[in-house]
Design a protein around this motif. Structure first.
Motif, PDB file in Angstrom:
ATOM      1  N   ARG A  35       0.835  -1.212   0.000  1.00  0.00           N
ATOM      2  CA  ARG A  35       0.000   0.000   0.000  1.00  0.00           C
ATOM      3  C   ARG A  35       0.865   1.256   0.000  1.00  0.00           C
ATOM      4  NH1 ARG A  35      -5.127  -0.955   2.404  1.00  0.00           N
ATOM      5  NH2 ARG A  35      -5.806  -2.941   1.543  1.00  0.00           N
ATOM      6  N   LEU A  36       1.903   1.267   0.834  1.00  0.00           N
ATOM      7  CA  LEU A  36       2.792   2.424   0.853  1.00  0.00           C
ATOM      8  C   LEU A  36       3.438   2.615  -0.518  1.00  0.00           C
ATOM      9  CD1 LEU A  36       4.203   4.736   2.352  1.00  0.00           C
ATOM     10  CD2 LEU A  36       5.947   3.071   3.063  1.00  0.00           C
ATOM     11  N   CYS A  37       3.895   1.541  -1.114  1.00  0.00           N
ATOM     12  CA  CYS A  37       4.538   1.621  -2.428  1.00  0.00           C
ATOM     13  C   CYS A  37       3.568   2.090  -3.504  1.00  0.00           C
ATOM     14  CB  CYS A  37       5.137   0.271  -2.805  1.00  0.00           C
ATOM     15  SG  CYS A  37       6.486  -0.233  -1.732  1.00  0.00           S
ATOM     16  N   LEU A  38       2.353   1.572  -3.482  1.00  0.00           N
ATOM     17  CA  LEU A  38       1.363   2.000  -4.470  1.00  0.00           C
ATOM     18  C   LEU A  38       1.078   3.497  -4.339  1.00  0.00           C
ATOM     19  CD1 LEU A  38      -1.166  -0.987  -4.467  1.00  0.00           C
ATOM     20  CD2 LEU A  38       0.690  -0.523  -6.097  1.00  0.00           C
ATOM     21  N   GLU A  39       1.025   3.993  -3.106  1.00  0.00           N
ATOM     22  CA  GLU A  39       0.809   5.430  -2.912  1.00  0.00           C
ATOM     23  C   GLU A  39       2.008   6.229  -3.409  1.00  0.00           C
ATOM     24  OE1 GLU A  39      -1.997   6.669  -2.427  1.00  0.00           O
ATOM     25  OE2 GLU A  39      -3.094   4.970  -1.585  1.00  0.00           O
ATOM     26  N   VAL A  40       3.216   5.724  -3.212  1.00  0.00           N
ATOM     27  CA  VAL A  40       4.399   6.390  -3.757  1.00  0.00           C
ATOM     28  C   VAL A  40       4.296   6.441  -5.277  1.00  0.00           C
ATOM     29  CG1 VAL A  40       6.895   6.114  -4.131  1.00  0.00           C
ATOM     30  CG2 VAL A  40       5.945   5.892  -1.820  1.00  0.00           C
ATOM     31  N   PHE A  41       3.944   5.329  -5.905  1.00  0.00           N
ATOM     32  CA  PHE A  41       3.824   5.310  -7.360  1.00  0.00           C
ATOM     33  C   PHE A  41       2.702   6.209  -7.851  1.00  0.00           C
ATOM     34  CE2 PHE A  41       6.303   1.284  -7.201  1.00  0.00           C
ATOM     35  CZ  PHE A  41       7.321   1.689  -8.044  1.00  0.00           C
ATOM     36  N   GLN A  42       1.654   6.385  -7.060  1.00  0.00           N
ATOM     37  CA  GLN A  42       0.516   7.200  -7.468  1.00  0.00           C
ATOM     38  C   GLN A  42       0.835   8.685  -7.455  1.00  0.00           C
ATOM     39  OE1 GLN A  42      -1.645   9.357  -5.432  1.00  0.00           O
ATOM     40  NE2 GLN A  42      -2.832   9.827  -7.231  1.00  0.00           N
ATOM     41  N   ALA A  43       1.776   9.118  -6.662  1.00  0.00           N
ATOM     42  CA  ALA A  43       2.060  10.555  -6.521  1.00  0.00           C
ATOM     43  C   ALA A  43       2.176  11.222  -7.890  1.00  0.00           C
ATOM     44  CB  ALA A  43       3.344  10.755  -5.714  1.00  0.00           C
ATOM     45  N   GLY A  44       1.289  12.193  -8.125  1.00  0.00           N
ATOM     46  CA  GLY A  44       1.288  12.930  -9.380  1.00  0.00           C
ATOM     47  C   GLY A  44       0.580  12.234 -10.522  1.00  0.00           C
ATOM     48  N   LEU A  45       0.072  11.051 -10.271  1.00  0.00           N
ATOM     49  CA  LEU A  45      -0.618  10.272 -11.304  1.00  0.00           C
ATOM     50  C   LEU A  45      -2.025   9.926 -10.818  1.00  0.00           C
ATOM     51  CD1 LEU A  45       2.342   7.853 -12.106  1.00  0.00           C
ATOM     52  CD2 LEU A  45       1.682   9.900 -13.389  1.00  0.00           C
ATOM     53  N   SER A  46      -2.772   9.220 -11.627  1.00  0.00           N
ATOM     54  CA  SER A  46      -4.123   8.829 -11.221  1.00  0.00           C
ATOM     55  C   SER A  46      -4.094   7.476 -10.514  1.00  0.00           C
ATOM     56  CB  SER A  46      -5.051   8.753 -12.430  1.00  0.00           C
ATOM     57  OG  SER A  46      -4.800   7.584 -13.185  1.00  0.00           O
ATOM     58  N   TRP A  47      -5.047   7.302  -9.599  1.00  0.00           N
ATOM     59  CA  TRP A  47      -5.161   6.026  -8.900  1.00  0.00           C
ATOM     60  C   TRP A  47      -5.559   4.930  -9.877  1.00  0.00           C
ATOM     61  CZ3 TRP A  47      -2.954   3.903  -5.179  1.00  0.00           C
ATOM     62  CH2 TRP A  47      -3.448   2.754  -4.577  1.00  0.00           C
ATOM     63  N   LEU A  48      -6.342   5.271 -10.892  1.00  0.00           N
ATOM     64  CA  LEU A  48      -6.731   4.272 -11.894  1.00  0.00           C
ATOM     65  C   LEU A  48      -5.492   3.718 -12.600  1.00  0.00           C
ATOM     66  CD1 LEU A  48      -8.871   2.670 -13.375  1.00  0.00           C
ATOM     67  CD2 LEU A  48      -9.155   4.619 -14.934  1.00  0.00           C
ATOM     68  N   LEU A  49      -4.540   4.570 -12.936  1.00  0.00           N
ATOM     69  CA  LEU A  49      -3.304   4.091 -13.566  1.00  0.00           C
ATOM     70  C   LEU A  49      -2.582   3.106 -12.648  1.00  0.00           C
ATOM     71  CD1 LEU A  49      -1.189   4.215 -15.856  1.00  0.00           C
ATOM     72  CD2 LEU A  49      -0.116   6.088 -14.581  1.00  0.00           C
ATOM     73  N   VAL A  50      -2.512   3.423 -11.370  1.00  0.00           N
ATOM     74  CA  VAL A  50      -1.845   2.535 -10.417  1.00  0.00           C
ATOM     75  C   VAL A  50      -2.578   1.193 -10.347  1.00  0.00           C
ATOM     76  CG1 VAL A  50      -1.234   2.203  -7.981  1.00  0.00           C
ATOM     77  CG2 VAL A  50      -0.814   4.401  -9.096  1.00  0.00           C
ATOM     78  N   LEU A  51      -3.902   1.237 -10.276  1.00  0.00           N
ATOM     79  CA  LEU A  51      -4.663  -0.013 -10.228  1.00  0.00           C
ATOM     80  C   LEU A  51      -4.458  -0.839 -11.500  1.00  0.00           C
ATOM     81  CD1 LEU A  51      -8.008   1.152  -8.573  1.00  0.00           C
ATOM     82  CD2 LEU A  51      -6.150  -0.178  -7.524  1.00  0.00           C
ATOM     83  N   LYS A  52      -4.369  -0.183 -12.644  1.00  0.00           N
ATOM     84  CA  LYS A  52      -4.117  -0.897 -13.910  1.00  0.00           C
ATOM     85  C   LYS A  52      -2.735  -1.549 -13.893  1.00  0.00           C
ATOM     86  CE  LYS A  52      -7.026   1.840 -17.007  1.00  0.00           C
ATOM     87  NZ  LYS A  52      -7.040   2.837 -18.099  1.00  0.00           N
ATOM     88  N   LYS A  53      -1.768  -0.875 -13.322  1.00  0.00           N
ATOM     89  CA  LYS A  53      -0.393  -1.374 -13.311  1.00  0.00           C
ATOM     90  C   LYS A  53      -0.077  -2.231 -12.083  1.00  0.00           C
ATOM     91  CE  LYS A  53       1.601   1.945 -16.451  1.00  0.00           C
ATOM     92  NZ  LYS A  53       2.265   1.096 -17.424  1.00  0.00           N
ATOM     93  N   ARG A  54      -1.019  -2.355 -11.181  1.00  0.00           N
ATOM     94  CA  ARG A  54      -0.781  -3.085  -9.933  1.00  0.00           C
ATOM     95  C   ARG A  54      -0.281  -4.511 -10.158  1.00  0.00           C
ATOM     96  NH1 ARG A  54      -5.207  -3.751  -5.025  1.00  0.00           N
ATOM     97  NH2 ARG A  54      -3.693  -4.199  -3.375  1.00  0.00           N
ATOM     98  N   PRO A  55      -0.879  -5.304 -11.044  1.00  0.00           N
ATOM     99  CA  PRO A  55      -0.346  -6.662 -11.253  1.00  0.00           C
ATOM    100  C   PRO A  55       1.113  -6.649 -11.728  1.00  0.00           C
ATOM    101  CG  PRO A  55      -2.553  -6.493 -12.178  1.00  0.00           C
ATOM    102  CD  PRO A  55      -2.123  -5.093 -11.810  1.00  0.00           C
ATOM    103  N   ALA A  56       1.441  -5.753 -12.632  1.00  0.00           N
ATOM    104  CA  ALA A  56       2.817  -5.679 -13.128  1.00  0.00           C
ATOM    105  C   ALA A  56       3.762  -5.187 -12.031  1.00  0.00           C
ATOM    106  CB  ALA A  56       2.894  -4.760 -14.344  1.00  0.00           C
TER     107      ALA A  56
END
Length: 181
Positions: A35-56
């Motif tokens: 969760r912490l990492c996903l929030e780091v990756f989300q910074a400045g981007l959309s949460w939908l993009l993170v959810l799409k890329k979550r498996p990768a």
């Protein structure tokens, strides 16, 4: 105010995350770290993009198992930066690897990530941000706020009339039990 509860229903990615994960208290180290990492990756981007890329992202970061990520080296960094399936931001990738090492250190100082959070709970957002900035990399106010809401520490993940909020409130909060033996 825009609520995630209004966006998520029926959406193939937002819906399941909203209904089963967002705001639900967790203490599992791997889940917390992801969760912490996903929030780091989300910074400045959309949460939908993170959810799409979550498996990768999960595949690239070995399921966000702290000890595996903490052992990543320069070859792993190069592999990650070349992986078109993930969010390829050098600062974010470096922060994830370093944050894994810092979670390892929390095992020694507090008994683990969840116990560290529990030891500092409750706090207001400003105090949490100060603490996270002193402990982790890439931990700005938005990252900290969303991370803590996502794991049930800070309020605001769901409206009071959201059925998920009712389920969450019916559960016993785990934070008072972490580290209590």
């Amino acid at each position: 105010m825009n609520w995630y509860c209004d966006v998520a229903p029926g959406h193939p990615l937002h819906g399941p995350y909203h209904d089963t994960e967002y705001g639900v208290p967790v203490t599992d180290e791997t889940v917390l770290f992801e969760r912490l990492c996903l929030e780091v990756f989300q910074a400045g981007l959309s949460w939908l993009l993170v959810l799409k890329k979550r498996p990768a992202l999960n595949a690239a970061f070995d399921g966000f198992v702290v000890d595996r990520v903490a052992a990543f080296d320069d070859a792993d960094r190069a592999r990650l930066l070349a992986d078109a399936g993930i969010i390829r931001n050098r600062r974010k990738i470096d922060a994830v690897i370093e944050n894994a090492r810092r979670v390892q250190a929390l095992r020694d100082s507090h008994g683990g990530f969840a116990a560290w959070i529990a030891a500092h709970h409750p706090r207001d957002l400003a105090a949490w941000v100060k603490l996270f900035r002193a402990t982790f990399r890439f931990a700005g106010p938005e990252v900290v706020n969303e991370f803590l809401m996502s794991i049930g520490i800070l309020p605001g993940a769901h409206r009071d009339d959201c059925p998920v909020q009712g389920r969450i409130l019916a559960q016993a909060p785990p934070w008072s039990r972490v580290g209590s033996g």
